[in-house]
Each structure stands twice: as structure tokens, then as C-alpha cells.
Motif scaffolding. Sequence first.
Motif, short mmCIF file in Angstrom:
data_model
loop_
_atom_site.label_atom_id
_atom_site.label_comp_id
_atom_site.label_asym_id
_atom_site.label_seq_id
_atom_site.Cartn_x
_atom_site.Cartn_y
_atom_site.Cartn_z
N ALA A 57 0.82 -1.22 0.00
CA ALA A 57 0.00 0.00 0.00
C ALA A 57 0.85 1.26 0.00
O ALA A 57 0.48 2.27 -0.64
N PHE A 58 1.98 1.24 0.69
CA PHE A 58 2.82 2.43 0.79
C PHE A 58 3.98 2.42 -0.21
O PHE A 58 4.84 3.32 -0.18
N GLY A 59 4.03 1.41 -1.08
CA GLY A 59 5.06 1.35 -2.10
C GLY A 59 6.46 1.21 -1.53
O GLY A 59 7.41 1.85 -2.00
N THR A 60 6.63 0.34 -0.53
CA THR A 60 7.93 0.15 0.11
C THR A 60 8.14 -1.33 0.38
O THR A 60 7.38 -2.18 -0.13
N ASP A 61 9.16 -1.67 1.17
CA ASP A 61 9.40 -3.07 1.50
C ASP A 61 9.08 -3.30 2.99
O ASP A 61 8.86 -2.36 3.74
N GLU A 62 9.09 -4.58 3.38
CA GLU A 62 8.69 -4.93 4.75
C GLU A 62 9.72 -4.47 5.78
O GLU A 62 9.37 -4.27 6.95
N GLN A 63 10.97 -4.30 5.36
CA GLN A 63 11.98 -3.82 6.30
C GLN A 63 11.65 -2.38 6.73
O GLN A 63 11.85 -2.01 7.89
N HIS A 64 11.11 -1.57 5.81
CA HIS A 64 10.72 -0.22 6.18
C HIS A 64 9.43 -0.22 7.01
O HIS A 64 9.27 0.60 7.91
N VAL A 65 8.54 -1.16 6.74
CA VAL A 65 7.32 -1.27 7.55
C VAL A 65 7.67 -1.64 8.99
O VAL A 65 6.99 -1.24 9.93
N GLN A 66 8.78 -2.37 9.17
CA GLN A 66 9.21 -2.73 10.52
C GLN A 66 9.53 -1.51 11.37
O GLN A 66 9.55 -1.59 12.60
N LEU A 67 9.76 -0.36 10.73
CA LEU A 67 10.02 0.86 11.48
C LEU A 67 8.80 1.25 12.32
O LEU A 67 8.94 1.90 13.36
N THR A 68 7.60 0.86 11.89
CA THR A 68 6.41 1.14 12.69
C THR A 68 6.45 0.37 14.00
O THR A 68 5.93 0.83 15.02
N LEU A 69 7.07 -0.81 13.97
CA LEU A 69 7.23 -1.62 15.18
C LEU A 69 8.27 -1.00 16.10
O LEU A 69 8.05 -0.87 17.32
N ALA A 70 9.39 -0.58 15.53
CA ALA A 70 10.44 0.06 16.32
C ALA A 70 9.93 1.36 16.95
O ALA A 70 10.26 1.68 18.09
N ALA A 71 9.12 2.13 16.19
CA ALA A 71 8.55 3.38 16.72
C ALA A 71 7.65 3.10 17.90
O ALA A 71 7.63 3.86 18.88
N TYR A 72 6.91 2.00 17.84
CA TYR A 72 6.02 1.65 18.95
C TYR A 72 6.85 1.29 20.18
O TYR A 72 6.53 1.72 21.29
N PHE A 73 7.90 0.50 20.01
CA PHE A 73 8.75 0.15 21.14
C PHE A 73 9.38 1.40 21.76
O PHE A 73 9.47 1.53 22.98
N PHE A 74 9.82 2.32 20.91
CA PHE A 74 10.45 3.55 21.38
C PHE A 74 9.45 4.38 22.19
O PHE A 74 9.78 4.92 23.24
N GLY A 75 8.23 4.47 21.69
CA GLY A 75 7.19 5.20 22.42
C GLY A 75 6.87 4.57 23.76
O GLY A 75 6.64 5.27 24.76
N LEU A 76 6.85 3.24 23.81
CA LEU A 76 6.62 2.55 25.08
C LEU A 76 7.71 2.87 26.09
O LEU A 76 7.45 3.05 27.28
N SER A 77 8.94 2.94 25.61
CA SER A 77 10.07 3.21 26.51
C SER A 77 9.97 4.60 27.12
O SER A 77 10.11 4.78 28.33
N ILE A 78 9.74 5.61 26.29
CA ILE A 78 9.71 6.99 26.76
C ILE A 78 8.46 7.26 27.60
O ILE A 78 8.53 7.88 28.67
#
Length: 392
Positions: A33-54
Motif C-alpha cells: 500500500a505504501f510502495g515500500t518493503d517490509e523492512q521499512h514497515v518494521q520501522l512502525t514496530l520500532a517506533a512503537y517500542f520507542f514510544g513505550l520506553s519513553i
Amino acid sequence: MNLRIILILGALSAFGPLAIDFYLPGFPAMALAFGTDEQHVQLTLAAYFFGLSIGQLVYGPAADRFGRRKPLLVGVVLFSLASLVCALAPTLEWLIAARFVQALGGCAGMVVARAIVSDRCDAIGAAKVFSQLMLVMGLAPILAPMLGGVMVNAYGWQSIFLALTLFSAACLVAVAVGLPESMRADQPRAPLSGALGQYFNLLKDRVFIGYALSGGIAMAGMFSYIAGSPFVFIKLYGVPAEHYGWLFGTNAAGFILVAQVNARVLRRFGPAWMLARMIWVYLAAALTVLGISLLRTEQLWPLLVPLFVCLASLGCIIPNASACAMDGQGRRAGSASALLGCMQFTVAAGAASLVGVLHDGTATPMALVISLCGALAVSVSVLTRRWVAQRG
């Protein structure tokens, strides 16, 4: 602690697993849908972890100052609104930002749930309640990927975030109506200005830090699995997206089973004793996963067996490590819970990101990070037991 409160706390604690596991089957569809690869979609997961930490560092002092309910209500509202923005995100960048805000709201339930348990229970009682919460939370990893796969195929990936919006709205009502304040009215309220001092004191407590890291590093191995398993199962071994949830759910079932066994034997052995033994089981299983991944087996099942043992052992490790870390925290329970969660998810975010960085088209990066987490967790656990013995 009565069943109603445990169920509400379990639902609040499930915000994290739901917001993570529910959308994993949608990675390929989101990449398309966003015209990218799954490695870039994984950034949404990392962003969630980062938000949980802060976010947890904010809610901890707030829960010690204003009580448990008010910060919790604010967090649930924020999670609900951010989930709706995720569903409407026009670009991947918007989705990454919305996931970060979603995590800032979702971590309120995690922090406050641990603080409420600490308010009401001693160490053994807390470990039992945490194990019971694993039963409630464990339903999320079992059901979410299966339901997520069906919803992605039928209604698109946006439907997942709309479902999270409705779930969090229902939790908001449950908290408002059915969750009383657990902080005693006569208990001293820690001023927000002293938050940094509280965190500094906790950071000087070697036993607290040791138990927090023992469980947190082991849990990071689970998040390495969460980050890497969509590629390994769906892309590498050809598991259909709608069947991915069954594999994910099987591992979650093992996690739940061990957590319930743990709750039953705690009175006999104690949380520290159980933690010190099961963490070695985790390491042994993790090293087996790594060895099999290096063999590049054509079939998936040789990898699944030790992976099941590895993840199931966390049903004992996580609740016992949390209970030992939170034992005796008293009026700073909110701050202790926040720092505990921050440390756990900071390590988890790093581990999940490392899986993406090491990506080489095989299962080895996921297995390597899981094994590294196991080795570090055992090392910290051994040190912590020495510190406890020195404390006397």
C-alpha cells in the motif's frame, strides 16, 4: 484481588501485545500500500517500542503523584485517538508517527497495572497475579494474529487499527466504571519535581536493576521473534498469512501454560528461585534455535520445536522478574514500574531493530539476536543473585 480487577488490568496490559501482534500479518499488505518493503514497515514496530520506553517514564511519576486512575484514563484516550489516526494514515511516515503516539497512550496501562498489583500484593502474591495476567494477555498473541490475517484479507490492514480503536474505547468505559483507586488516600504523594531523584535512587539499586534487566533482556528475545517471524514464517518458509496466526498462537499457548504452572508452584519455590532456573532453559533453547537456523533446514518444524520451548519459558521468567523487581517499592511503585517497563522496552526496541539491520534473507538474524539475549539475561541473573546474597 478480585476477578473483575484482574480482567481489567489484563485488558489494559494487552494493549501492547494487541498493538504489536494484531497487525503483523498485515506487513506485506502495508508494504504494498505504501510502495515500500517490509523492512521499512518494521520501522512502525520500532517506533512503537520507542514510544513505550519513553512514555512509561512519564506515567510512573504521574501515577505516584495523582493516583493510578487519572493517568490511566488519559493514556487510554490517547491510545484510542492514535489508533484511529493509524487507520487513516496516508503515508508510511504518518503511520510511524501515529504508532509512536499510540505507544505513548498504551504504556499507561502497563505502568499502572504493575503499580496497582504492587499496591495490593506482596512479592509472592504479585508474582501470582502477574502470572494470571499472562493468561489474559496471552489470549492476545493467540487470537490477534489469526484474526488479523483474516481481517487483512477481507477488509484491508486499516481494519486492524479500527478494531484497536473500538477495543480501547471499551477499556476506557471499564476503567471509568469498574476500576477503583488502589493508592491509599493517606499515602504520601511524591511530587513530580522529585521524579528524577526517584529514578536516580532506583538506578543505584543494583538488585532492582538486576531483576529488571534479567526479565527485560529475556523479553527482548521475544520481541526479536515478533519482529523476525513474519519474514521467516511467511516469506522464507511460505506459510500463508492467514495461517501465520496459528503458529504464533501455538507459541503463545506455551507461554500461557508455563505462566499458570508458575503461579501454582510459587508458594513452594518462590519467584527468585524459579527465575534463576528457568532462565537457563531459555538460553539452552535459544542456542538450539540458532544452531538449527545455521543448518538452513528446508522444513520449518525443526526450528519451531526449540523456539516453542524458548518462548514458553518466558511465561515463568517475565512475571517472576517483575515481581522480584517490584517487591518492597512502596510509595515509589509507579516510578519503579515505569523504569522497569522503560528498560524492558528500550532493550526490546534495540533487539527488534537489530533483527532488521542483520537481515540477510535467512532465519539466522532472528535466532542470533534471541540467543544473544539469552546469554546476556543469564549473565545478569547470575550477578543479581550475588548482589542479593551480599545484601543479606
